[in-house]
Design a protein around this motif. Structure first.
Motif, short mmCIF file in Angstrom:
data_model
loop_
_atom_site.label_atom_id
_atom_site.label_comp_id
_atom_site.label_asym_id
_atom_site.label_seq_id
_atom_site.Cartn_x
_atom_site.Cartn_y
_atom_site.Cartn_z
N UNK A 4 0.85 -1.20 0.00
CA UNK A 4 0.00 0.00 0.00
C UNK A 4 0.88 1.24 0.00
N UNK A 5 0.64 2.13 -0.95
CA UNK A 5 1.38 3.38 -1.05
C UNK A 5 0.39 4.53 -0.97
N UNK A 6 0.63 5.45 -0.03
CA UNK A 6 -0.21 6.63 0.14
C UNK A 6 0.45 7.81 -0.58
N UNK A 7 -0.30 8.45 -1.49
CA UNK A 7 0.17 9.62 -2.22
C UNK A 7 -0.50 10.84 -1.59
N UNK A 8 0.30 11.81 -1.13
CA UNK A 8 -0.24 13.01 -0.49
C UNK A 8 0.22 14.24 -1.26
N UNK A 9 -0.73 14.92 -1.89
CA UNK A 9 -0.43 16.15 -2.62
C UNK A 9 -1.72 16.93 -2.76
N UNK A 10 -1.66 18.23 -2.53
CA UNK A 10 -2.86 19.05 -2.65
C UNK A 10 -3.25 19.28 -4.11
N UNK A 11 -2.35 19.00 -5.05
CA UNK A 11 -2.65 19.17 -6.47
C UNK A 11 -3.14 17.85 -7.05
N UNK A 12 -4.42 17.85 -7.44
CA UNK A 12 -5.02 16.62 -7.95
C UNK A 12 -4.28 16.07 -9.17
N UNK A 45 -2.56 2.22 7.59
CA UNK A 45 -1.18 1.75 7.79
C UNK A 45 -0.51 1.36 6.47
N UNK A 46 -0.30 2.36 5.57
CA UNK A 46 0.35 2.05 4.30
C UNK A 46 1.77 1.57 4.50
N UNK A 47 2.31 0.92 3.49
CA UNK A 47 3.70 0.45 3.54
C UNK A 47 4.68 1.57 3.24
N UNK A 48 4.18 2.64 2.61
CA UNK A 48 5.03 3.77 2.22
C UNK A 48 4.14 4.99 2.01
N UNK A 74 5.48 5.08 13.09
CA UNK A 74 6.87 5.54 13.00
C UNK A 74 7.72 4.74 12.01
N UNK A 75 7.42 3.46 11.83
CA UNK A 75 8.25 2.61 10.96
C UNK A 75 7.88 2.75 9.49
N UNK A 76 6.81 3.46 9.17
CA UNK A 76 6.39 3.62 7.78
C UNK A 76 7.33 4.60 7.08
N UNK A 77 7.99 4.18 5.99
CA UNK A 77 8.87 5.10 5.27
C UNK A 77 8.07 6.24 4.65
#
Length: 124
Positions: A4-12, A45-48, A74-77
């Motif tokens: 699981x990868x979480x992408x965080x950006x205010x620009x869609x 709890x994403x992997x990254x 804390x361990x999530x990169x």
């Protein structure tokens, strides 16, 4: 099962670009703000986490610091994704717990390589 990868950006458009690159290889989650990133990280709890720095409200460095200070996450990169390519910013991001730094613009291969480097310990 895909990481699981979480992408965080205010620009869609940036989120769409990254989702397009990673879809099929990873389970991709999205957040549009630092606050939303914290909520999704704690719930999913994403992997990254790949996080933009400059966002309205809670910026990416503050969100990164909070992710890294919570024992449950804390361990999530966390990889910082930003247009600002200054060495001082890199060191500051690392001091707040960021595990890597990706500069916009990036190529799909650069993004995949950075992700693979930081997922190896979690998937090995």
């Amino acid at each position: 099962m895909n990481a699981k990868v979480l992408i965080v950006d205010d620009q869609e458009q940036i989120r769409r670009l990254v989702v397009g690159i990673l879809n099929g290889e990873y389970e991709v989650l999205e957040a549009a703000s630092g606050e939303e990133a914290l909520q999704v990280t704690r719930e999913q709890l994403p992997d990254l986490v790949i996080m933009d720095i400059l966002m309205p409200g809670m910026d990416g460095l503050t969100a990164c610091s909070q992710i890294k200070s919570d024992p449950a996450t804390a361990a999530i990169p966390v990889l910082v994704l930003t247009i600002i390519d200054y060495e001082l910013n890199r060191r500051f991001a690392e001091s707040l717990g960021a595990d890597g730094y990706i500069t916009k613009p990036f190529t799909p291969d650069e993004l995949r390589t950075k992700i693979a480097e930081h997922l190896k310990p979690a998937t090995a």
